[in-house]
Design an enzyme around this catalytic site. Sequence first.
Site, mmCIF file in Angstrom:
data_model
loop_
_atom_site.group_PDB
_atom_site.id
_atom_site.type_symbol
_atom_site.label_atom_id
_atom_site.label_comp_id
_atom_site.label_asym_id
_atom_site.label_seq_id
_atom_site.Cartn_x
_atom_site.Cartn_y
_atom_site.Cartn_z
ATOM 1 N N ARG A 104 0.842 -1.200 0.000
ATOM 2 C CA ARG A 104 0.000 0.000 0.000
ATOM 3 C C ARG A 104 0.876 1.250 0.000
ATOM 4 N NH1 ARG A 104 -1.489 1.894 4.523
ATOM 5 N NH2 ARG A 104 -2.079 -0.085 5.462
ATOM 6 N N TYR A 164 -17.007 16.026 -15.431
ATOM 7 C CA TYR A 164 -17.378 14.601 -15.545
ATOM 8 C C TYR A 164 -18.455 14.259 -14.509
ATOM 9 C CZ TYR A 164 -16.949 9.546 -15.218
ATOM 10 O OH TYR A 164 -17.222 8.205 -15.176
ATOM 11 N N ASP A 183 -8.401 17.827 -14.753
ATOM 12 C CA ASP A 183 -8.665 16.486 -15.271
ATOM 13 C C ASP A 183 -8.257 16.465 -16.748
ATOM 14 O OD1 ASP A 183 -9.838 14.186 -16.378
ATOM 15 O OD2 ASP A 183 -11.522 14.221 -14.975
ATOM 16 N N LYS A 190 -9.173 5.322 -19.712
ATOM 17 C CA LYS A 190 -9.511 5.783 -21.057
ATOM 18 C C LYS A 190 -8.284 5.701 -21.976
ATOM 19 C CE LYS A 190 -13.249 6.522 -18.766
ATOM 20 N NZ LYS A 190 -13.628 7.817 -18.225
HETATM 21 C C1 LIG Z 1 -14.074 8.219 -16.909
HETATM 22 C C2 LIG Z 1 -13.703 9.558 -16.413
HETATM 23 C C3 LIG Z 1 -13.439 9.775 -15.054
HETATM 24 C C4 LIG Z 1 -13.590 8.687 -14.014
HETATM 25 O O1 LIG Z 1 -12.658 7.678 -14.182
HETATM 26 P P1 LIG Z 1 -12.880 6.146 -13.732
HETATM 27 O O2 LIG Z 1 -11.637 5.480 -14.147
HETATM 28 O O3 LIG Z 1 -14.107 5.657 -14.449
HETATM 29 O O4 LIG Z 1 -13.116 6.154 -12.261
HETATM 30 C C5 LIG Z 1 -13.035 11.042 -14.672
HETATM 31 N N1 LIG Z 1 -12.919 12.051 -15.562
HETATM 32 C C6 LIG Z 1 -13.180 11.880 -16.865
HETATM 33 C C7 LIG Z 1 -13.030 13.030 -17.798
HETATM 34 C C8 LIG Z 1 -13.578 10.641 -17.343
HETATM 35 O O5 LIG Z 1 -13.845 10.480 -18.642
#
Ligand SMILES: *Cc1c(COP(=O)(O)O)cnc(C)c1O
Length: 396
Positions: free
Chosen positions: A64, A116, A188, A213
């Site tokens: 961890r 998001y 983000d 993604k």
């Molecule tokens: C999918 C997504 C998230 C969340 O990510 P997870 O891996 O599904 O928890 C956050 N920000 C954006 C822009 C996303 O497309």
Amino acid sequence: MGEQPVNGQGDTGKEGGDRKFATRLIHFGGEIDKTTGASSVPIYQASTFHHHDIFNPPEYDYSRSGNPTRQALEDYIAQLEGGARGFAFSSGMSAISTACLLMSAGDHMIVTEDVYGGTYRLLTSILSRLGIEATFVDMTDFEAVKAARKDNTKAVFMETPSNPTLKITGIAEIAAWAKENELLTLLDNTFMTPYHQRPIEQGVDIVLHSATKFLGGHSDVLAGLAVAATDSLGRRLKQLQNGLGTVLGAQESWLLMRGMKTLQARMEHSERGARKLAEWLSEQPEISAVYYPGLADHPRREVHEKQSKGYGAVVSFDVGSGDRAKTLLSRVQLPLVAVSLGAVESILSYPAMMSHAAMPQQVRHERGITDGLLRYSVGLEDIDDLIADLEQALRS
Ligand SMILES: *Cc1c(COP(=O)(O)O)cnc(C)c1O
């Protein structure tokens, strides 16, 4: 803008010597195992580590707190984003929620209006209970961002391009203002990835990713990443990651690095397709709106070009009604009809019923997320086949 970086940041980054981004994706320091010469980082599937010498604790003592496979990934993303330290989490939301816990009860954050859906839910239904407040602002309007600042404002959370209507926030302008006012900035960067956009170079403090993604890229791993611009911020994030236990496992860390090596090749191919798709959609009478920062009529195209090397692989478009959206979704044959984006296969999603279902309908409509809005993430298929498939789905 052709293949040339708009502002020169794309392929001329100096971190990692003078090597270009594509080279740094492959030669990142963890590509050869130091003990055996193996051609990839070993998966250290261990929870704990033997203390050979009790007077000299080992570098890793418990997974961890630190795991060599995860560490290789954390160093990799820090280097790609040009930050001081990287951290890997069990999902994008895990990275975002951990970073948001830099805030304390009584603190206020200014957040991109069409953030998001999961981040919206975190802020409005979880962090709100802990006394962390958020105001959602249309960040294309800098005056509105400034006006949202209160005595207890501590941070600005940006997402650009935003999801799913691809609105553009001017990163450097807001980051400079935030610095003057001693506000932390978080961004983000999921849609652009460090290949296209490196927010730390624009003055941002913490970059966040859903690595599920484009970074992972194969719809087979759930992961999140964070990069701190400075060591001192890195230490604070490390304390939260270790204290909350929101870490990524060794298997997923390895799989994510495997995907990231092809990031540039995938992004280039998918973006070329996305540009063509956006232009084709703009010419179709059935489509009432197309959202893509690379379109000549995108209202903030120039702002985007100043801070990004490309436009990305996500195109949103409005077919006019919920019924038409559902008909199209039932007729397409190539894309995965699913939540998510940024994979080898194209993914068509329906924000109103998928990613943004958590948002009240009225709020959703105010943000342009209508019942006819669809979001297309272009994968690695031949774009002409993808367009032909969409055409038959629209017309048959
Ligand atoms: C999918 C997504 C998230 C969340 O990510 P997870 O891996 O599904 O928890 C956050 N920000 C954006 C822009 C996303 O497309």
